[in-house]
Design an enzyme around this catalytic site. Structure first.
Site, PDB file in Angstrom:
ATOM      1  N   ASP A 284      32.962  48.347  22.952  1.00  0.00           N
ATOM      2  CA  ASP A 284      32.038  47.507  22.180  1.00  0.00           C
ATOM      3  C   ASP A 284      32.276  46.020  22.374  1.00  0.00           C
ATOM      4  OD1 ASP A 284      34.559  47.378  20.768  1.00  0.00           O
ATOM      5  OD2 ASP A 284      33.447  46.488  19.102  1.00  0.00           O
TER       6      ASP A 284
ATOM      7  N   LYS B  95      42.750  47.897  33.635  1.00  0.00           N
ATOM      8  CA  LYS B  95      42.762  46.595  34.312  1.00  0.00           C
ATOM      9  C   LYS B  95      44.168  46.276  34.821  1.00  0.00           C
ATOM     10  CE  LYS B  95      39.230  44.410  31.390  1.00  0.00           C
ATOM     11  NZ  LYS B  95      38.986  43.266  30.477  1.00  0.00           N
TER      12      LYS B  95
ATOM     13  N   PHE C 197      35.131  41.583  31.009  1.00  0.00           N
ATOM     14  CA  PHE C 197      34.915  42.207  29.700  1.00  0.00           C
ATOM     15  C   PHE C 197      33.819  43.251  29.843  1.00  0.00           C
ATOM     16  CE2 PHE C 197      33.465  42.801  25.403  1.00  0.00           C
ATOM     17  CZ  PHE C 197      34.652  42.775  24.681  1.00  0.00           C
TER      18      PHE C 197
ATOM     19  N   ARG D 171      28.512  50.352  22.073  1.00  0.00           N
ATOM     20  CA  ARG D 171      29.349  51.552  22.269  1.00  0.00           C
ATOM     21  C   ARG D 171      28.529  52.735  22.796  1.00  0.00           C
ATOM     22  NH1 ARG D 171      34.442  50.732  19.928  1.00  0.00           N
ATOM     23  NH2 ARG D 171      34.462  49.547  17.989  1.00  0.00           N
TER      24      ARG D 171
ATOM     25  N   ASP E 106      43.946  47.239  28.804  1.00  0.00           N
ATOM     26  CA  ASP E 106      43.647  45.858  29.227  1.00  0.00           C
ATOM     27  C   ASP E 106      44.965  45.090  29.350  1.00  0.00           C
ATOM     28  OD1 ASP E 106      42.917  43.141  29.252  1.00  0.00           O
ATOM     29  OD2 ASP E 106      41.030  43.541  28.252  1.00  0.00           O
TER      30      ASP E 106
END
Ligand code: PRP
Length: 180
Positions: free
Chosen positions: A158, A130, A151, A164, A102
């Site tokens: 999770d 990302k 997100f 998850r 991320d």
């Protein structure tokens, strides 16, 4: 939880196909004999399980637990090593297995941490990235899917330890509560 909505992003069939392709890419590019797969817990759990079954059985598996999100939707920026490796990687070829890159903060920290153990080589495979969407510049050798800056949950990922186990990957959005 009542105000959370899951919008499908990547299906389990797409994931399965991409994992097979990634395994072929890795097999072609990396000497897999004696390769150590290092899963970054907990998010990589499902990806590591699927990927490792597509790679030669001589590959060894170990885990590093690193945490920076601690139940939040954005990185705290503080990366903690919560579980160290069990096996020595000195002089060995290593493949870091991540669920998502991320901000790149976790991976950067993990690469620094592992370099102190003097491996022969370190490569990185991430199911999701990302990097393009966020303009993050970290070296990832193999990427499953480039995704938008949303997100996401499922397939190991999770939100507050939930979601998850979902086999598909979805965008987690706040849904507008019904007006009373
Ligand atoms: C998630 C994910 C990556 C990291 C990526 O871990 O599994 O390790 O964040 O984010 P970054 O590129 O912004 O650093 P998290 O800290 O949420 O722990 P978890 O895997 O146990 O859910």
């Amino acid at each position: 939880m009542a105000n959370e909505r899951l919008d499908p992003l990547i299906t389990r069939v797409q994931i399965e196909r991409r994992v097979q392709e990634l395994a072929k890419e890795i097999n072609a590019a990396v000497p897999t004999e004696g390769l150590i797969l290092i899963g970054i817990l907990k998010g990589s759990l499902h990806f590591l399980a699927d990927l490792s079954r597509q790679l030669p059985p001589s590959c060894e598996i170990d885990f590093l637990q690193v945490s920076s999100y601690r139940g939040h939707k954005s990185s705290t920026g503080v990366v903690q090593i919560r579980k160290d490796l069990d096996i020595s990687i000195e002089g060995r070829n290593v493949l870091i297995v991540e669920d998502i890159i991320d901000t790149g903060i976790t991976l950067t920290h993990v690469l620094e941490f592992l370099s102190t153990r003097r491996p022969n080589s370190v490569r990185v495979v991430a199911m999701l990235s990302k990097c393009k969407a966020k303009g993050v510049d970290v070296a990832i050798d193999f990427v499953g899917f480039e995704i938008p800056d949303e997100f996401v949950v499922g397939y190991g990922l999770d939100f507050g330890e939930r979601y998850r186990g979902l086999p598909d990957i979805s965008i987690l959005r706040d849904s507008v509560p019904a007006s009373s």
